[in-house]
Design a protein around this motif. Sequence first.
Motif, PDB file in Angstrom:
ATOM      1  N   GLU A  28     -31.851  32.594 -16.480  1.00 55.97           N
ATOM      2  CA  GLU A  28     -32.645  32.765 -15.263  1.00 55.97           C
ATOM      3  C   GLU A  28     -31.910  33.650 -14.264  1.00 55.97           C
ATOM      4  OE1 GLU A  28     -34.482  30.055 -11.717  1.00 55.97           O
ATOM      5  OE2 GLU A  28     -34.436  29.193 -13.738  1.00 55.97           O
ATOM      6  N   SER A  29     -30.628  33.398 -14.082  1.00 57.71           N
ATOM      7  CA  SER A  29     -29.792  34.236 -13.220  1.00 57.71           C
ATOM      8  C   SER A  29     -28.327  33.989 -13.564  1.00 57.71           C
ATOM      9  CB  SER A  29     -30.045  33.942 -11.736  1.00 57.71           C
ATOM     10  OG  SER A  29     -29.567  32.666 -11.381  1.00 57.71           O
ATOM     11  N   ILE A  30     -27.482  34.936 -13.156  1.00 53.56           N
ATOM     12  CA  ILE A  30     -26.038  34.838 -13.413  1.00 53.56           C
ATOM     13  C   ILE A  30     -25.316  35.394 -12.198  1.00 53.56           C
ATOM     14  CG2 ILE A  30     -24.123  35.565 -14.889  1.00 53.56           C
ATOM     15  CD1 ILE A  30     -26.049  35.905 -17.171  1.00 53.56           C
ATOM     16  N   ASP A  31     -24.219  34.749 -11.810  1.00 49.26           N
ATOM     17  CA  ASP A  31     -23.446  35.274 -10.686  1.00 49.26           C
ATOM     18  C   ASP A  31     -22.481  36.355 -11.172  1.00 49.26           C
ATOM     19  OD1 ASP A  31     -20.626  34.168 -11.074  1.00 49.26           O
ATOM     20  OD2 ASP A  31     -21.760  32.300 -11.055  1.00 49.26           O
ATOM     21  N   SER A  48     -20.776  49.272 -10.775  1.00 47.88           N
ATOM     22  CA  SER A  48     -21.441  50.571 -10.948  1.00 47.88           C
ATOM     23  C   SER A  48     -22.620  50.468 -11.916  1.00 47.88           C
ATOM     24  CB  SER A  48     -20.457  51.639 -11.411  1.00 47.88           C
ATOM     25  OG  SER A  48     -19.981  51.380 -12.707  1.00 47.88           O
ATOM     26  N   HIS A  49     -22.487  49.674 -12.963  1.00 50.27           N
ATOM     27  CA  HIS A  49     -23.585  49.518 -13.920  1.00 50.27           C
ATOM     28  C   HIS A  49     -24.713  48.669 -13.334  1.00 50.27           C
ATOM     29  CE1 HIS A  49     -21.864  51.728 -17.215  1.00 50.27           C
ATOM     30  NE2 HIS A  49     -20.705  51.135 -16.971  1.00 50.27           N
ATOM     31  N   ILE A  50     -24.353  47.675 -12.540  1.00 55.12           N
ATOM     32  CA  ILE A  50     -25.368  46.873 -11.861  1.00 55.12           C
ATOM     33  C   ILE A  50     -26.166  47.754 -10.908  1.00 55.12           C
ATOM     34  CG2 ILE A  50     -25.643  45.120 -10.051  1.00 55.12           C
ATOM     35  CD1 ILE A  50     -23.543  43.455 -11.577  1.00 55.12           C
ATOM     36  N   LYS A  51     -25.471  48.617 -10.195  1.00 52.32           N
ATOM     37  CA  LYS A  51     -26.136  49.517  -9.248  1.00 52.32           C
ATOM     38  C   LYS A  51     -27.149  50.411  -9.966  1.00 52.32           C
ATOM     39  CE  LYS A  51     -24.013  51.323  -5.666  1.00 52.32           C
ATOM     40  NZ  LYS A  51     -23.123  52.138  -4.821  1.00 52.32           N
ATOM     41  N   ALA A  52     -26.783  50.913 -11.136  1.00 50.64           N
ATOM     42  CA  ALA A  52     -27.693  51.773 -11.910  1.00 50.64           C
ATOM     43  C   ALA A  52     -28.934  50.993 -12.348  1.00 50.64           C
ATOM     44  CB  ALA A  52     -26.975  52.339 -13.129  1.00 50.64           C
ATOM     45  N   TYR A  58     -34.674  47.258 -12.535  1.00 57.44           N
ATOM     46  CA  TYR A  58     -34.614  46.404 -13.717  1.00 57.44           C
ATOM     47  C   TYR A  58     -33.968  45.055 -13.414  1.00 57.44           C
ATOM     48  CZ  TYR A  58     -35.994  50.357 -16.673  1.00 57.44           C
ATOM     49  OH  TYR A  58     -36.667  51.386 -17.262  1.00 57.44           O
ATOM     50  N   ILE A  59     -33.183  44.988 -12.349  1.00 58.38           N
ATOM     51  CA  ILE A  59     -32.586  43.707 -11.961  1.00 58.38           C
ATOM     52  C   ILE A  59     -32.787  43.489 -10.464  1.00 58.38           C
ATOM     53  CG2 ILE A  59     -30.872  43.739 -13.818  1.00 58.38           C
ATOM     54  CD1 ILE A  59     -28.756  44.446 -11.750  1.00 58.38           C
ATOM     55  N   LYS A  60     -32.758  42.231 -10.080  1.00 58.90           N
ATOM     56  CA  LYS A  60     -32.862  41.820  -8.681  1.00 58.90           C
ATOM     57  C   LYS A  60     -31.553  41.174  -8.276  1.00 58.90           C
ATOM     58  CE  LYS A  60     -37.191  42.949  -8.140  1.00 58.90           C
ATOM     59  NZ  LYS A  60     -37.584  44.042  -7.299  1.00 58.90           N
ATOM     60  N   VAL A  61     -31.155  41.420  -7.043  1.00 60.81           N
ATOM     61  CA  VAL A  61     -29.888  40.916  -6.523  1.00 60.81           C
ATOM     62  C   VAL A  61     -30.173  39.929  -5.404  1.00 60.81           C
ATOM     63  CG1 VAL A  61     -27.700  41.564  -5.455  1.00 60.81           C
ATOM     64  CG2 VAL A  61     -28.797  43.115  -7.068  1.00 60.81           C
ATOM     65  N   ASN A  62     -29.470  38.789  -5.435  1.00 60.61           N
ATOM     66  CA  ASN A  62     -29.583  37.790  -4.378  1.00 60.61           C
ATOM     67  C   ASN A  62     -28.178  37.495  -3.856  1.00 60.61           C
ATOM     68  OD1 ASN A  62     -30.484  35.763  -2.663  1.00 60.61           O
ATOM     69  ND2 ASN A  62     -30.397  34.201  -4.273  1.00 60.61           N
ATOM     70  N   LYS A  68     -18.183  29.392   3.051  1.00 58.18           N
ATOM     71  CA  LYS A  68     -17.782  30.669   3.639  1.00 58.18           C
ATOM     72  C   LYS A  68     -17.548  31.741   2.589  1.00 58.18           C
ATOM     73  CE  LYS A  68     -15.773  28.741   7.774  1.00 58.18           C
ATOM     74  NZ  LYS A  68     -14.636  28.770   8.698  1.00 58.18           N
ATOM     75  N   LYS A  69     -17.837  31.399   1.347  1.00 56.77           N
ATOM     76  CA  LYS A  69     -17.567  32.308   0.242  1.00 56.77           C
ATOM     77  C   LYS A  69     -18.849  33.038  -0.190  1.00 56.77           C
ATOM     78  CE  LYS A  69     -14.969  32.248  -4.045  1.00 56.77           C
ATOM     79  NZ  LYS A  69     -14.327  31.434  -5.046  1.00 56.77           N
ATOM     80  N   PRO A  70     -18.789  34.386  -0.289  1.00 56.29           N
ATOM     81  CA  PRO A  70     -19.984  35.116  -0.743  1.00 56.29           C
ATOM     82  C   PRO A  70     -20.270  34.848  -2.221  1.00 56.29           C
ATOM     83  CG  PRO A  70     -18.139  36.614  -0.468  1.00 56.29           C
ATOM     84  CD  PRO A  70     -17.670  35.263  -0.002  1.00 56.29           C
ATOM     85  N   ASN A  71     -21.550  34.802  -2.548  1.00 57.71           N
ATOM     86  CA  ASN A  71     -21.978  34.593  -3.924  1.00 57.71           C
ATOM     87  C   ASN A  71     -23.138  35.538  -4.198  1.00 57.71           C
ATOM     88  OD1 ASN A  71     -23.982  33.069  -5.928  1.00 57.71           O
ATOM     89  ND2 ASN A  71     -21.886  32.475  -6.410  1.00 57.71           N
ATOM     90  N   THR A  72     -22.984  36.366  -5.213  1.00 59.07           N
ATOM     91  CA  THR A  72     -24.032  37.312  -5.585  1.00 59.07           C
ATOM     92  C   THR A  72     -24.544  36.939  -6.958  1.00 59.07           C
ATOM     93  OG1 THR A  72     -22.911  39.033  -4.323  1.00 59.07           O
ATOM     94  CG2 THR A  72     -24.593  39.753  -5.866  1.00 59.07           C
ATOM     95  N   ARG A  73     -25.861  36.753  -7.040  1.00 57.70           N
ATOM     96  CA  ARG A  73     -26.505  36.396  -8.303  1.00 57.70           C
ATOM     97  C   ARG A  73     -27.486  37.491  -8.684  1.00 57.70           C
ATOM     98  NH1 ARG A  73     -25.161  31.569 -10.034  1.00 57.70           N
ATOM     99  NH2 ARG A  73     -26.796  31.531 -11.597  1.00 57.70           N
ATOM    100  N   TYR A  74     -27.655  37.643  -9.990  1.00 60.79           N
ATOM    101  CA  TYR A  74     -28.538  38.666 -10.528  1.00 60.79           C
ATOM    102  C   TYR A  74     -29.558  38.021 -11.449  1.00 60.79           C
ATOM    103  CZ  TYR A  74     -24.633  41.386  -8.892  1.00 60.79           C
ATOM    104  OH  TYR A  74     -23.655  41.909  -8.107  1.00 60.79           O
ATOM    105  N   ARG A  75     -30.736  38.623 -11.470  1.00 57.78           N
ATOM    106  CA  ARG A  75     -31.761  38.191 -12.420  1.00 57.78           C
ATOM    107  C   ARG A  75     -32.544  39.414 -12.869  1.00 57.78           C
ATOM    108  NH1 ARG A  75     -36.793  37.986 -10.121  1.00 57.78           N
ATOM    109  NH2 ARG A  75     -36.810  38.011  -7.847  1.00 57.78           N
TER     110      ARG A  75
END
Length: 98
Positions: A28-31, A48-52, A58-62, A68-75
């Motif tokens: 469903e998603s991965i950090d 760089s590959h995520i940005k492309a 093709y992917i969504k970023v959350n 206080k720690k940043p967390n970036t998840r992709y789906r």
Amino acid sequence: MKNILKNINKVFDHRIRLGIMSALFVNESIDFNSLKELLGVTDGNLASHIKALEKMNYIKVNKQFIGKKPNTRYRCSSEGKIAFKKHIEALGNLINNT
């Protein structure tokens, strides 16, 4: 032969992008850190590959904070799932028709 190659998507030619899409296609998603560890790549290389892939929609970023720690998840976006599925089917057709 040209017809067989028409659905091969050049965006997925690189092994890291193929790995990112494969992982996101079945989850469903991965950090970011889990994806980096799974693929065995550096922060910059993965970014760089995520940005492309993000540029192609093709992917969504959350991005969020956990404490206080940043967390970036992709789906995978619905557009990304369709494109990736077509790419995998085209690879299968190429293998089965050669």
